[in-house]
Design an enzyme around this catalytic site. Structure first.
Site, PDB file in Angstrom:
ATOM      1  N   HIS A 133      71.676  20.293  95.182  1.00 59.71           N
ATOM      2  CA  HIS A 133      71.775  19.028  95.919  1.00 59.71           C
ATOM      3  C   HIS A 133      71.587  17.880  94.922  1.00 59.71           C
ATOM      4  CE1 HIS A 133      69.822  15.635  98.214  1.00 59.71           C
ATOM      5  NE2 HIS A 133      70.914  15.835  98.947  1.00 59.71           N
ATOM      6  N   HIS A 179      73.377   8.242  93.107  1.00 55.86           N
ATOM      7  CA  HIS A 179      72.886   8.352  94.475  1.00 55.86           C
ATOM      8  C   HIS A 179      72.987   6.975  95.107  1.00 55.86           C
ATOM      9  CE1 HIS A 179      69.526   9.883  97.370  1.00 55.86           C
ATOM     10  NE2 HIS A 179      70.741   9.968  97.894  1.00 55.86           N
TER      11      HIS A 179
END
Length: 508
Positions: A133, A179
Site C-alpha cells: 500500500h 500521496h
C-alpha cells in the site's frame, strides 16, 4: 552460547552466562537409533550415519540424499560432521553435538523447501497475493518522502502488487507519484517505472501487478500509457478481450507486468454509445466529442441504505473538457484488472457479473462492516473477482491492521504498509514465505467451493474438527545476533521466547 560481562559502578564485574541449547529428547533418541552403537554395529549408524537418517526419517529421495551429502562433503571439516558423511566401511560414530548441529542448521538442513509447490494454473482470484500500500513512501503517510527505494525493497522481499498514486506535477505537463492531499514529497513516475522494470522479478518470476490510483487529466493519461509501453515493452501484458470473463492464471503470466486501475469513465460511455449506435443505426446517439469530460468514476450515488460512505483513496475529481476518445482507448487497453469503488448499496457492489470480472476496493473499516452484514456475499464475490483491502486513513504512522478477517473472507489483495515493523506486517511477511516465497498463496478449497444450494463457507459457523495440527518448538537461535547484549537491559542479556498461535481459528 557464551558469557557476557557487565560492570557495576566501575567497581566490580558480574558475569552472565547464557546456557547452551541442549538437544531435546527426540533428537537424542534419533541420534541413538541411527548414529549410536548397537550390538551388531558397534561403530554406530549401521555404517551409514546421516545417509540412513535422511532416507528413513526425513523421507528424502535418493537423489536428494546424494545432493545433501554432496553439499556437506566440502564443508564437513569446518562443521565437525565429516563422520556423518563418511561412507567408508567403518565410519566413526558422529557425536550427539554433530548430529544436533546438522539437524538445526538453517543452511545445511533448512526447515522449508524454497520452491513453489502449489498449483499455479488457476485464475488470479484463487490466490492470496502479497500486496503493498502506497509502495513509494519512505515513512509516514503525511510528510515522508516519495521514492523508488521502498518499491525496490518491496520487490526484493517478494511483494507482487505495487501501488502508485499518480498526480500531475506542478507544471501540469508530467506525472508525479505522491500521496495526494498531504505534505509528502513527490518522485517522478518514470523513475519508479524504471526501478520496477529492473527489480520486478528479482525475488519471484510470477506476475507483478501495478495498481495505479489515477488523478490525472486525459492528456496525462495518454502520457502514462506511453511511459508504460515504452518502459516495460514486451513485459507488459495487454489483454486481448474487454471485458475479461475470467482472470488469467499466475502460471500463464510468468515474468509479465499487468496493470490494474479504473477505466476512464468516458471510455465506458463511448462503448455504451457505440453499442446503441450498432443497435439503432442512429449516429446521433453517439456522445458529442466536445462535451466529453472526465467524470469521477467513483462518485457516490448511495441512497443512504446500507451504504459504504467512507471516502475512498481512489477518488478523482479532475475535469478535462479536452478529452479525446482515442486517448481513452490507448489508456484503457493496458488495463487487465478493472478497478472501482462501491457505489450505492453494498449488496449491489458485491454482485457477481457472469460476463466480466473486476476488482473492488474496500478500506479495512468498510470490510469489517461488510463481513458482519454480508459475509457470504463477500466470499462469493471473491471466488471469481478480486477484493482489495487497504488501511484506513487514520493510520498516518504507516501502521497496519489484522489481515486475518480479510483472508478468511477470501480477499486476495490485502494491502499493507511496508515501511514499519509491526506485528501485523510480520504476520503478513511470514504468511507469504509459503509456496516458495513467490508472492502467491493458493486459497484453501473451502473458500472456492459452492454448495448445491449456492451456500458458501461461513467463518462464524461452528464446524467439526477434521485435522489436529500439533506444533513442537525444539529451539530458536540467531535472534541474539540482531540485538546487542544490552539492547533491552543494561545489566542482563535478553531472554527470547517463542509464541505459537492459531490466527485463523481466532479470526483476530
Amino acid at each position: 552460547m557464551g558469557s557476557y560481562a557487565y560492570k557495576y559502578c566501575m567497581c566490580f564485574t558480574r558475569k552472565f552466562r547464557s546456557p547452551d541449547a541442549q538437544p531435546p529428547p527426540d533428537v537424542r533418541a534419533a541420534h541413538l537409533s541411527y548414529c549410536g552403537p548397537s550390538s551388531s554395529d558397534p561403530q554406530g549408524a549401521h555404517g551409514h550415519g546421516l545417509r540412513c537418517f535422511l532416507s528413513q526419517v526425513q523421507a528424502e529421495s535418493p537423489a536428494d540424499v546424494d545432493r545433501i551429502l554432496a553439499i556437506l562433503a566440502p564443508i564437513s571439516a569446518s562443521h565437525g560432521i565429516a563422520r556423518l558423511v563418511n561412507r567408508s566401511p567403518a565410519p566413526a560414530p558422529p557425536t550427539l553435538d554433530d548430529f544436533f548441529g546438522f539437524l538445526f542448521s538453517p543452511d545445511l538442513n533448512p526447515p522449508i523447501t524454497n520452491q513453489v509447490h502449489q498449483d499455479m494454473s488457476a485464475p488470479f482470484s484463487h490466490y492470496f497475493i502479497f500486496t503493498g500500500h502506497n509502495s513509494y513512501l519512505t515513512g509516514n503517510q503525511l510528510n515522508s518522502d516519495s521514492s523508488d527505494i521502498p518499491i525496490i525493497k518491496s520487490l526484493e522481499r517478494g511483494v507482487r502488487v505495487i501501488e502508485l498514486d499518480m498526480w500531475p506535477n506542478s507544471s501540469k505537463n508530467n506525472v508525479d507519484i505522491l500521496h495526494g492531499g498531504t505534505l509528502t514529497a513527490p518522485v517522478e513516475m518514470i523513475r519508479c517505472l524504471k526501478s520496477i522494470k529492473e527489480y520486478a522479478f528479482c525475488a519471484s518470476n510470477y506476475p507483478l501487478v501495478i495498481t495505479l490510483e489515477d488523478h490525472l487529466t486525459a492528456d496525462l493519461q495518454a502520457k502514462v500509457a506511453e511511459m508504460l509501453t515504452e518502459t516495460f515493452g514486451d513485459l507488459l501484458f495487454i489483454p486481448s478481450s474487454d471485458p475479461m470473463k475470467e482472470f488469467p492464471s499466475p502460471e500463464a503470466l510468468m515474468k509479465r507486468i499487468i496493470i490494474s486501475t479504473k477505466p476512464p469513465q468516458e471510455y465506458k460511455e463511448f462503448l455504451k454509445a457505440k453499442d446503441n449506435q450498432n443497435g439503432s443505426g442512429n449516429i446521433a446517439d453517439l456522445p458529442d466529442q466536445g462535451s466529453l469530460r472526465r467524470i469521477d468514476s467513483n462518485a457516490d450515488e448511495s441512497d443512504g441504505k446500507d451504504e459504504l460512505d467512507e471516502q475512498d483513496e481512489e477518488d478523482s475529481d479532475e475535469d478535462d473538457p479536452k478529452f479525446q476518445q482515442d486517448t481513452a482507448c490507448e489508456y484503457r487497453k493496458l488495463i487487465t484488472i478493472q478497478a472501482g469503488k462501491p457505489k450505492g448499496h453494498l449488496r449491489d457492489a458485491l454482485k457477481v457479473d457472469p460476463d466480466k470480472v473486476r476488482r473492488l476496493s474496500l478500506s479495512e473499516t468498510q470490510l469489517a462492516k461488510a463481513t458482519v452484514s454480508h459475509g457470504a456475499e463477500v466470499i462469493r464475490f471473491t471466488q471469481k473477482n478480486i477484493l482489495r483491502v487497504y488501511p484506513k486513513g487514520t493510520r498516518v504512522n504507516s501502521s497496519n491492521y489484522d489481515p486475518v478477517n480479510a483472508w478468511i473472507h477470501g480477499a486476495q489483495m490485502v494491502a499493507f504498509n511496508m515501511q514499519g515493523h509491526d506485528k501485523a506486517l510480520r504476520l503478513m511477511q511470514g504468511f507469504f514465505r509459503a509456496n516458495g516465497g513467490c508472492g502467491y498463496v493458493k486459497k484453501p478449497d473451502f473458500l472456492l467451493t459452492t454448495g448445491p444450494n449456492g451456500e458458501v463457507f461461513d467463518p462464524k459457523a461452528s464446524l467439526p474438527v477434521k485435522t489436529t495440527l500439533k506444533v513442537k518448538v525444539y529451539m530458536g537461535d540467531g535472534w541474539r545476533m540482531d540485538f546487542s547484549k544490552t539492547h533491552f537491559d543494561a545489566f542482563s542479556p535478553p531472554d527470547f521466547y517463542t509464541r505459537v498461535r492459531d490466527r485463523w481459528s481466532e479470526g483476530g
